[in-house]
Each structure stands twice: as C-alpha cells, then as structure tokens.
Design an enzyme around this catalytic site. Structure first.
Site, mmCIF file in Angstrom:
data_model
loop_
_atom_site.group_PDB
_atom_site.id
_atom_site.type_symbol
_atom_site.label_atom_id
_atom_site.label_comp_id
_atom_site.label_asym_id
_atom_site.label_seq_id
_atom_site.Cartn_x
_atom_site.Cartn_y
_atom_site.Cartn_z
ATOM 1 N N GLU A 67 0.840 -1.196 0.000
ATOM 2 C CA GLU A 67 0.000 0.000 0.000
ATOM 3 C C GLU A 67 0.879 1.251 0.000
ATOM 4 O O GLU A 67 1.953 1.243 0.605
ATOM 5 C CB GLU A 67 -0.914 0.001 1.224
ATOM 6 C CG GLU A 67 -1.939 -1.129 1.215
ATOM 7 C CD GLU A 67 -2.914 -1.050 2.387
ATOM 8 O OE1 GLU A 67 -2.863 -0.061 3.154
ATOM 9 O OE2 GLU A 67 -3.733 -1.958 2.541
ATOM 10 N N HIS A 72 -8.344 0.982 1.876
ATOM 11 C CA HIS A 72 -8.068 0.945 3.318
ATOM 12 C C HIS A 72 -8.965 1.929 4.076
ATOM 13 O O HIS A 72 -8.505 2.826 4.777
ATOM 14 C CB HIS A 72 -6.589 1.247 3.596
ATOM 15 C CG HIS A 72 -6.101 0.595 4.864
ATOM 16 N ND1 HIS A 72 -4.858 0.032 4.991
ATOM 17 C CD2 HIS A 72 -6.704 0.399 6.069
ATOM 18 C CE1 HIS A 72 -4.701 -0.460 6.210
ATOM 19 N NE2 HIS A 72 -5.806 -0.243 6.878
#
Length: 524
Positions: A260, A278
C-alpha cells in the site's frame, strides 16, 4: 510540563485534551524525516497516525521522547523494537475503530454478495442489465471468521442478526467465550471446508502471513467469498486471483493489500473483486474516537504514569497505577539496593513475591525492580527497556509468586548472582512506605532515606562506638541507625541514614574498623 508533538492530522479534540490535562502540545503536520529529526528533541511525546514514520534515526534524535501514540491499531510505521531498546513506550488505540471496521467488513460482504459495485457502474452507464447480476442471500449461510477478537466478535454479533451461522478459527478464543457469543470454534481446515463466506480479522504475524494461499484456498468450499479488512499479506493475492479464475472462489472484497498504497494489483480489474482503499477506520466517529483515546492515553502516561494499550510494556490502568505505586516504590528501592551491591558481572536476577502483592499485576513491578537494579550497572535503562537490556546481556530473570502465607502482609525479595558472589535483599510496606526487612537473610527493619551507609561486619563488640565516633568527628549526623545479625550471632549488618555527604576518605576509615568486612554508601 511535558510537551507533545502531533505530527499527523488528528481531531482538534485531541489538542484540547492534552491542554486540559496539563500537557503542552504543538501541531505540525506534513514534516519530512529531516524536519522531524530537527525538532523532535524538544518533545516528551509524539502523537501520530499512519503518515509519520518513527524510524531509529528519528528516535536517536529524540533524547527526551518517552511515548509514541498511534491513533489507530496498526503500528507498521513505528519501529517498536528500536523504541523498546531506547526506553520509549509505544501505544495504539485498538478499540477506537472496532465498530467502524466491523461495519466495513459487513458492507463489503453485502456488496460482494449482491455485486453492487458492478451493478452500480452498469446502471450509471445506462445499460440496465437486470439479468446479469444474480446475487446470493446472506441469511442461512455460514460465515467463517479467521480471528475472533474485538473486531471479529462484533462482526459475529452483527452477522447473527442477519441470520447467518458463525464459525471461528482463533487459537486464543476460549470455549467459554465462543459459547457466550453463540459462535462455533473450529480448526482452520474445518472452517475452510464449511464456510460460504470467510472474513479475516487477525493480525499479520509470522504465523498468519500468507495464511490463505494456493494450498489452503484449494481446501475451501467451492464458491466461497472472501473478505479482508484486517491486514494485507494474510492472503497470497496471485493465488487468490487464480482461485477466482478457476471458479473455486466466487469473489473477494479487499480493503487492505500487501503493498500500500495499492496503485496496481493482480486483483484489480476483476469483476468478482470489490476493492476499497483501506477505509476500515474511515468514519467521522472512528477518527474522533482514536484521536481522543490516544490523547487521553498519552496525557495520562506523561502526567500520572498510567500505561494503556502499550505494545512494549505491561499496561497499568489508572486504578492499578494508584494501587501499585507503593509496590513500585518498594521494587525500585530493592532493585536499587541490589544494584549498588554488585561487584562483578551480573548473571541472574530472581524477584520473589509473597502475600498481598501476589494479588496484583506484578509485571510492571518486576520491570521497575529490574530498572532499579540495572540503572546502577549501566546507563540508559528505564522501565520500558530493562527486560530487553537484561535479555540482550544474557542475564537470567525469574519471577516467582509464592502461595504460602508470608510473615508480613506483603513481601518482595530481590536475589542477584554476579561474578564472584551473590546478594539478597527483601522488603515490605509499612503503610505505603518501603521498609527493608532482610539483607542476606539477616533480619532488620529499616526505612530508606536519601543517603544510606551500609556496613557488614563480624558480630563483635566495639563497632557501634567506633563508627559513631568517626561519623561524629566528621560532623555527619545520624538520622536513623538500624542493626541486625544472623541467628548464630556471628555476622551483622548496619544500615544507617545520614544527613550529610560522606567523603571517600571517611569511608576508607570506616572500612578499617575492627570486624568490618564491607562498607558501601548507597543513594536512593
């Protein structure tokens, strides 16, 4: 007044909490590592979210830093091991976004079951493909939870409201807790074979990394749907893609990814995959909650010593902190006494508890005793890193809790072994005041002042007179004089509190008195 830096965007409520609790606070967001390093030396605390990276370089510059508080559960951006070695407490807020994350997992499960993202895109495109999107009901289906802690248990409760049957794989879930939640506890293989939906709610560790992979995905019930709002890395994404393409897995919904921010991923572009960036903790309520919680935890630690949700030190609640304070004082004194008596390399420490103290959380007490001990042997030791320092130096540390009835209501004993010898000191509490009750198994009762003179001698006449004269001639006033001797009346000790400094030449004169075996000036 302690001072805290908030280096990531937090709710204004956090700033106000720090101020209301007597903590000075600065808000400076968007700092580079170099900019943070330049100013971090001013602060006792650092409050962060996910943007600030707390690296060893940052901590090396943070000479005053005592606590790092992460508003949220993940601490991937904090080098916890380096923080522990430097004596810095690392806290998080594991419960502030639990409901929000659980709700997001359920939202993804519903979106996946009814193909809502694809249907939404199709409808916006004016296609009206009513027959293309055939979903499945949640009612009557089996939900398998991998991890049934705080968030997993909330998902279980909500899923049961949707008339789902819930099974869970979690080695730390007790049978009693599972029964109370109406959840069936199963092994992983049974969960994989039975679950229509699988939702992950476990931390990423060496044992859980890539838990779902080619081999385990092949054991799942055909047509299973998988939801991950926990941690990227729990699933081998390429293996999941292959399982979806083969039809073994009907679809997946991911809020977290192994890398990420996920700008590219093997799962992107698949119609059977729902993806969000997220967002598990991204609600107004959750952001407010974690900001308030981290500010409260950090302020309480900096002003009162209360430890909550710490990752590298035993937690001490506000109630426990008040109850433990006299015991912590006693532990610090006993450890400090033993530390000042060591005359060689330390190899073993045993801390024993008897009586009332065994009813309490003794882990922070042991840490404080180690701190008192090791701080007299080496620099840079505190309550946080003392256990780590001992382990790194191959010092064996044991904690023993005796069930037997103690002579005193509470008794704590510190035993040390070092090159060439050993030493033992025990103490109790008179009211809330520490009191020494034995030294190397010689009984006496002595309070501890700031300056203490310890004398070990053969039990023969003349010592008290000679010692008193030397101190009197040097204009050193005796505040307290405590004596003890062994059962055989062959060895004795004296522990004397004095009001003035005792110079080295006077210590040398005392050491030369007849029958004196050892003299040590102690500071508490």
């Amino acid at each position: 007044m302690p001072k805290v830096l908030i280096s990531d965007k937090l709710s204004p409520a956090a700033v106000q909490i720090f101020k209301d609790r007597g903590v000075e606070v600065d808000l400076k967001t968007g700092l580079s590592e170099e900019e943070l390093i330049k100013i971090i030396g001013e602060y006792d605390g650092l409050a962060i979210r996910s943007a600030t990276k707390v690296t060893p370089k940052v901590m090396d510059a943070a000479k005053k830093l005592r606590v790092v508080g992460r508003a949220g559960i993940g601490v991937d951006n904090v080098d916890v091991k380096a923080a522990t070695a430097r004596g810095i407490v690392v806290m998080n807020t594991p419960f502030g976004n639990s409901v929000t994350t659980a709700e997001h997992a359920l939202s993804l499960m519903m979106a996946l079951a009814r193909q809502i993202p694809e249907a939404n895109a199709s409808t916006h495109a004016g296609k009206w493909e009513k027959n293309k999107f055939m979903g499945v009901e949640l009612a009557g289906k089996t939900l398998g939870l991998i991890g049934c802690g705080n968030i997993g248990s909330i998902v279980a409760d909500r899923a049961q409201g949707l008339k789902m049957k819930v099974i869970a794989f979690d080695p730390f879930l007790s049978a009693e807790r599972a029964s109370a939640m109406n959840v069936e506890k199963v092994e992983l293989e049974a969960l994989l074979a039975r679950a229509d939906f699988i939702s992950l709610h476990t931390p990423l560790t060496d044992t859980t990394r890539h838990l779902l992979n080619k081999e385990t995905l092949a054991k799942t019930k055909k047509g299973v749907r998988i939801i991950n709002c926990a941690r990227g890395g729990l699933i081998v994404e390429a293996d999941l893609k292959a399982a979806i393409e083969s039809g073994q897995v009907a679809g997946a919904a991911f809020d977290v990814f192994e890398e990420e921010p996920a700008k590219t991923n093997v799962l992107f572009g698949m119609e059977q995959v729902v993806a969000t960036p997220h967002l598990g903790a991204s609600t107004t309520e959750a952001q407010e909650n974690v900001a308030i919680q981290v500010a409260e935890q950090m302020a309480d630690y900096l002003t009162m010593g209360t430890v909550t949700n710490a990752l590298n030190i035993p937690s001490v609640s506000a109630e426990d902190a008040a109850r433990l304070k006299p015991y912590l004082d006693l532990a610090q004194h006993l450890g400090g006494f033993a530390g000042q008596m060591i005359r060689g390399g330390l190899s073993k420490v045993t801390i024993e508890y008897e009586g009332k103290v065994t009813e309490l959380n003794t882990k922070p007490v042991t840490a404080i005793a180690l701190n008192g001990l090791l701080s007299h042997v080496m620099e840079g030791v505190n309550m946080v890193n003392a256990p780590v320092v001992a382990r790194e130096r191959n010092i064996e540390v044991s904690e023993i809790r005796h069930e037997r009835t103690a002579h005193y209501k509470t008794l704590m004993r510190v035993k040390v072994s070092y090159d060439g010898g050993s030493f033992e000191v025990a103490g109790t509490l008179f009211g809330d005041k520490p009191r020494i009750v034995t030294i190397d198994e010689i009984a006496l009762e002595a309070s501890l002042g700031g300056r203490m003179l310890f004398v070990s001698n053969d039990d023969k006449p003349g010592l008290i007179g000679g010692l008193g004269k030397l101190l009197g001639d040097a204009k050193v006033n005796i505040a307290n004089f405590n004596l003890g001797r062994n059962a055989a009346a062959t060895a004795a000790v004296a522990l004397i509190e004095v009001d003035q400094e005792i110079p080295a030449d006077l210590i040398a004169k005392i050491a030369k008195l007849p029958s004196v075996n050892a003299v040590k000036l102690l500071a508490f």
